[in-house]
Motif scaffolding. Structure first.
Motif, mmCIF file in Angstrom:
data_model
loop_
_atom_site.group_PDB
_atom_site.id
_atom_site.type_symbol
_atom_site.label_atom_id
_atom_site.label_comp_id
_atom_site.label_asym_id
_atom_site.label_seq_id
_atom_site.Cartn_x
_atom_site.Cartn_y
_atom_site.Cartn_z
ATOM 1 N N PHE A 122 9.205 36.771 40.594
ATOM 2 C CA PHE A 122 10.467 36.721 41.346
ATOM 3 C C PHE A 122 11.504 35.870 40.612
ATOM 4 N N ILE A 123 11.068 34.714 40.100
ATOM 5 C CA ILE A 123 11.994 33.846 39.361
ATOM 6 C C ILE A 123 12.434 34.512 38.054
ATOM 7 N N GLY A 124 11.490 35.135 37.350
ATOM 8 C CA GLY A 124 11.824 35.756 36.074
ATOM 9 C C GLY A 124 12.751 36.938 36.216
ATOM 10 N N TYR A 125 12.598 37.716 37.274
ATOM 11 C CA TYR A 125 13.453 38.887 37.439
ATOM 12 C C TYR A 125 14.869 38.500 37.858
ATOM 13 N N LYS A 126 15.034 37.298 38.413
ATOM 14 C CA LYS A 126 16.370 36.820 38.760
ATOM 15 C C LYS A 126 17.139 36.321 37.536
ATOM 16 N N LYS A 127 16.416 36.044 36.451
ATOM 17 C CA LYS A 127 17.074 35.575 35.231
ATOM 18 C C LYS A 127 17.727 36.751 34.513
ATOM 19 N N ASP A 128 18.758 36.414 33.705
ATOM 20 C CA ASP A 128 19.419 37.446 32.917
ATOM 21 C C ASP A 128 18.493 37.923 31.804
ATOM 22 N N ALA A 129 18.632 39.188 31.442
ATOM 23 C CA ALA A 129 17.816 39.746 30.369
ATOM 24 C C ALA A 129 18.184 39.096 29.040
ATOM 25 N N MET A 130 17.223 39.079 28.128
ATOM 26 C CA MET A 130 17.467 38.524 26.796
ATOM 27 C C MET A 130 18.466 39.388 26.043
ATOM 28 N N GLU A 131 19.356 38.732 25.298
ATOM 29 C CA GLU A 131 20.352 39.436 24.492
ATOM 30 C C GLU A 131 19.908 39.440 23.034
ATOM 31 N N PHE A 132 19.969 40.626 22.413
ATOM 32 C CA PHE A 132 19.548 40.765 21.030
ATOM 33 C C PHE A 132 20.747 40.622 20.095
ATOM 34 N N PRO A 133 20.528 40.176 18.858
ATOM 35 C CA PRO A 133 21.656 39.943 17.935
ATOM 36 C C PRO A 133 22.332 41.220 17.447
ATOM 37 N N VAL A 134 21.672 42.360 17.547
ATOM 38 C CA VAL A 134 22.275 43.621 17.109
ATOM 39 C C VAL A 134 22.096 44.654 18.213
ATOM 40 N N ASN A 135 22.970 45.659 18.193
ATOM 41 C CA ASN A 135 22.893 46.728 19.171
ATOM 42 C C ASN A 135 21.860 47.760 18.739
ATOM 43 N N THR A 136 21.324 48.457 19.717
ATOM 44 C CA THR A 136 20.344 49.505 19.465
ATOM 45 C C THR A 136 21.017 50.865 19.604
ATOM 46 N N SER A 137 20.779 51.731 18.636
ATOM 47 C CA SER A 137 21.388 53.062 18.670
ATOM 48 C C SER A 137 20.762 53.899 19.779
ATOM 49 N N ASN A 138 21.545 54.829 20.286
ATOM 50 C CA ASN A 138 21.054 55.685 21.363
ATOM 51 C C ASN A 138 20.035 56.707 20.876
ATOM 52 N N ILE A 139 20.185 57.134 19.623
ATOM 53 C CA ILE A 139 19.282 58.140 19.073
ATOM 54 C C ILE A 139 18.326 57.447 18.108
ATOM 55 N N PRO A 140 17.033 57.508 18.358
ATOM 56 C CA PRO A 140 16.086 56.859 17.445
ATOM 57 C C PRO A 140 16.126 57.503 16.059
ATOM 58 N N ARG A 141 15.949 56.661 15.061
ATOM 59 C CA ARG A 141 15.915 57.162 13.697
ATOM 60 C C ARG A 141 14.607 57.905 13.454
ATOM 61 N N GLN A 142 14.696 59.050 12.828
ATOM 62 C CA GLN A 142 13.509 59.855 12.571
ATOM 63 C C GLN A 142 12.670 59.218 11.479
ATOM 64 N N ILE A 143 11.383 59.100 11.742
ATOM 65 C CA ILE A 143 10.464 58.518 10.770
ATOM 66 C C ILE A 143 9.942 59.632 9.872
ATOM 67 N N PRO A 144 10.077 59.496 8.574
ATOM 68 C CA PRO A 144 9.606 60.562 7.676
ATOM 69 C C PRO A 144 8.090 60.673 7.719
ATOM 70 N N GLU A 145 7.590 61.818 7.326
ATOM 71 C CA GLU A 145 6.160 62.059 7.323
ATOM 72 C C GLU A 145 5.467 61.112 6.346
ATOM 73 N N GLN A 146 4.383 60.464 6.808
ATOM 74 C CA GLN A 146 3.693 59.460 6.024
ATOM 75 C C GLN A 146 2.462 60.063 5.346
ATOM 76 N N PRO A 147 2.054 59.476 4.198
ATOM 77 C CA PRO A 147 0.815 59.949 3.555
ATOM 78 C C PRO A 147 -0.395 59.649 4.426
ATOM 79 N N TRP A 148 -1.547 60.236 4.086
ATOM 80 C CA TRP A 148 -2.736 60.139 4.926
ATOM 81 C C TRP A 148 -3.226 58.713 5.102
ATOM 82 N N PHE A 149 -3.066 57.888 4.057
ATOM 83 C CA PHE A 149 -3.565 56.516 4.158
ATOM 84 C C PHE A 149 -2.667 55.624 4.992
ATOM 85 N N MET A 150 -1.526 56.144 5.460
ATOM 86 C CA MET A 150 -0.662 55.392 6.363
ATOM 87 C C MET A 150 -0.789 55.893 7.796
#
Length: 554
Positions: free
Chosen positions: A497-525
């Motif tokens: 209850f106390i934690g939800y009343k607190k303001d959310a943490m603010e991050f130093p950079v903004n997050t894009s709305n569209i996630p960046r596509q991760i390229p296909e990784q080799p088998w060992f990754m």
């Protein structure tokens, strides 16, 4: 300045009036000459069998008034201690010589091997089976566990050359005959230190037991069927007495035992004991636990140091690899950011790289925000529990004299830190823009504690099925449930209850709305290979230490 002088004066006056004090629960117990010293028995343990056994599960001598449970707190029950009264009578500074406890029937014994037959022999009684599984007795005097001498160097008068092992064996198996023999005589060696601040008062600072197997030939005062499985407290008349059993005030030693037969773990057995008091002017009450901290416990020290060195090397290698990768990438990025772009780079509108490539996705909420919030809240709860436990231990509140206090402290602190778990979970879940904070709080209150309690109940059922001595009674289980639902759960919801009343943490950079596509990784990754490689190194740094931890728990 005046306030400081006043406080300093109060401290000096208090120091002058009070010469010494003890923290709550760790005050020593002083005895006068002739006072009764209670010897208690704990569950028998083995380094080869994980299940403790109740001391009176075997046909040992029982107190005249019956066995009385001596567990004093919740921690002793949770720790698997089964402390009970014993028939051994000890008085402060009063030596005893070949004192008889009782005669008891151990049951049928083993059959000696016939010729070169390799046919497996069947153990005929519980005592033989227990001896062959290398069980040890664990006795207590003034909350000090018994220690047995396992090796003595060339100079027996020098205590620094004596090694100790906690507890003492019930018996042994003869290598020549492959038969089991019981240790039916013990030398109870007690050391005391005179109290400087009290007249004619003494404190127990050492408790060692030297077991012997002596075949007493005796005539019982009460007729008794040899096949019955119970004990009596009547004194018997020994027909082959050693010098210590003839009233000459001589204590039993190895030179006497060499001239008598060992007692097989079968039939009627007479249990006897000596009590040997000695003063130790150099050992004070506060240092009486040092001998247990230096115990070998049958594991070579070089192996322990090898495991520590192995863990340190792996941790250092991991740290060096990660640091080298981070420093290399950081230098490359800084160099590219600091260089002046050429005309061609300006024309081509140079692509993003390094940090600029991922800065818009670093603080993106995870796929399962509720799960990671619950894990972080539970982790903070355990972390704060450990921190406060270490603080209390450094302050001296968790003395080894008080059995079970460490478990009680861990349990109570974990329950009280539920408010930290609820606050962390709610605050992180709100930062991840979660909406079902009631569900997240419920998972925090019942998730990890529910899993741990389920495992605890299942293991307790196993101990009940094995009829061992560390089964948790119902009232202890009810107390744990009451702490969970009555204190921990409300605190988790209060923190949420106390934690939800607190303001959310603010991050130093903004997050894009569209996630960046991760390229296909080799088998060992791939996920499986990454988890496997990432888990092998931490496991290699701790698995040897886990061996010693589990051995100490058993």
């Amino acid at each position: 300045m005046k306030i400081f002088v006043a406080l300093a004066g109060v401290v000096l006056i208090g120091a002058h009036c009070a010469q010494a004090f003890y923290l709550p629960g760790v005050a020593p117990k002083s005895f006068s000459t002739g006072d009764d010293v209670e010897l208690k028995v704990n569950a028998m343990t083995s380094i080869e069998d994980p299940y403790p056994l109740d001391y009176y599960r075997l046909p040992f001598c029982k107190p005249p008034g019956g066995v009385v449970k001596k567990n004093e707190n919740l921690g002793e029950f949770l720790g698997g201690d089964l402390i009970e009264s014993s028939p051994y009578r000890i008085k402060m500074k009063v030596d005893m010589y070949c004192e008889q406890v009782c005669s008891t029937n151990l049951g049928r014994g083993e059959t000696p091997p016939q010729g070169g037959s390799k046919k497996k022999r069947v153990s005929q009684n519980k005592v033989v089976r227990t001896i062959r599984r290398h069980y040890h007795n664990n006795w207590l005097v003034d909350n000090l566990p018994a220690a047995s001498k396992v090796a003595v160097e060339e100079e027996p008068d020098d205590n620094s050359n004596i090694r100790y092992w906690q507890g003492f064996p019930i018996g042994f198996v003869d290598n020549a005959s492959s038969l089991s023999y019981i240790n039916n005589h013990v030398n109870i060696e007690l050391q005391y230190h005179t109290v400087e601040t009290e007249d004619e008062k003494f404190r127990i600072v050492g408790f060692t037991v030297e077991p012997f197997s002596i075949r007493h030939k005796f005539e019982k005062n009460v007729d008794m069927d040899e096949e019955e499985d119970f004990s009596t407290n009547n004194v018997a008349e020994i027909t082959n007495p050693m010098p210590s059993c003839t009233g000459k005030n001589m204590h039993t030693d190895l030179s006497m035992v060499k001239h008598v037969e060992a007692q097989p773990a079968t039939g009627q057995v007479l249990f006897t004991y000596d009590v040997i008091w000695s003063e130790n002017v150099n050992l004070h009450w506060a240092s009486r636990w040092d001998v247990y901290l230096r115990m070998n416990d049958a594991y070579p020290v070089k192996i322990h140091w090898l495991s520590i060195a192995n863990s340190l090397i792996i941790v250092i290698v991991l740290f060096a690899m990660i640091a080298a990768i981070l420093v290399r990438n950081l230098r490359r990025d800084v160099a590219r950011y600091s260089s002046l772009p050429t005309d061609e780079e300006r024309a081509e509108d140079m692509e993003e790289f390094g940090w600029k490539l991922v800065h818009a996705d670093v603080f993106r909420p995870p796929s399962y925000p509720m799960l990671i919030s619950v894990f972080c809240g539970t982790g903070m709860q355990i972390l704060f529990m450990c921190i406060f436990t270490i603080i209390f231990a450094c302050m001296g509140f968790l003395s080894p004299k008080n059995r079970g206090y460490l478990l009680i402290t861990l349990l109570v602190l974990y329950v009280l830190m539920g408010i930290v778990a609820g606050y962390t979970t709610a605050h992180m879940y709100k930062t991840f823009k979660g909406k079902s904070w009631q569900k997240a709080t419920t998972l925090t209150a019942f998730g990890f504690p529910g899993i741990a309690f389920t495992v605890f109940v299942i293991l307790n059922y196993f101990t009940i099925a094995e009829k061992t001595g560390d089964a948790i009674p119902f009232h202890t289980m009810f107390t744990v449930i009451l702490l969970w639902f009555g204190i921990s759960t409300p605190l988790v919801f209060l923190g949420a209850f106390i934690g939800y009343k607190k303001d959310a943490m603010e991050f130093p950079v903004n997050t894009s709305n569209i996630p960046r596509q991760i390229p296909e990784q080799p088998w060992f990754m791939g996920t499986f290979i990454t988890l496997l490689i990432g888990g092998i190194m931490p496991f290699g740094s701790c698995f040897l230490e886990l061996y010693f931890i589990m051995s100490s728990v058993w």
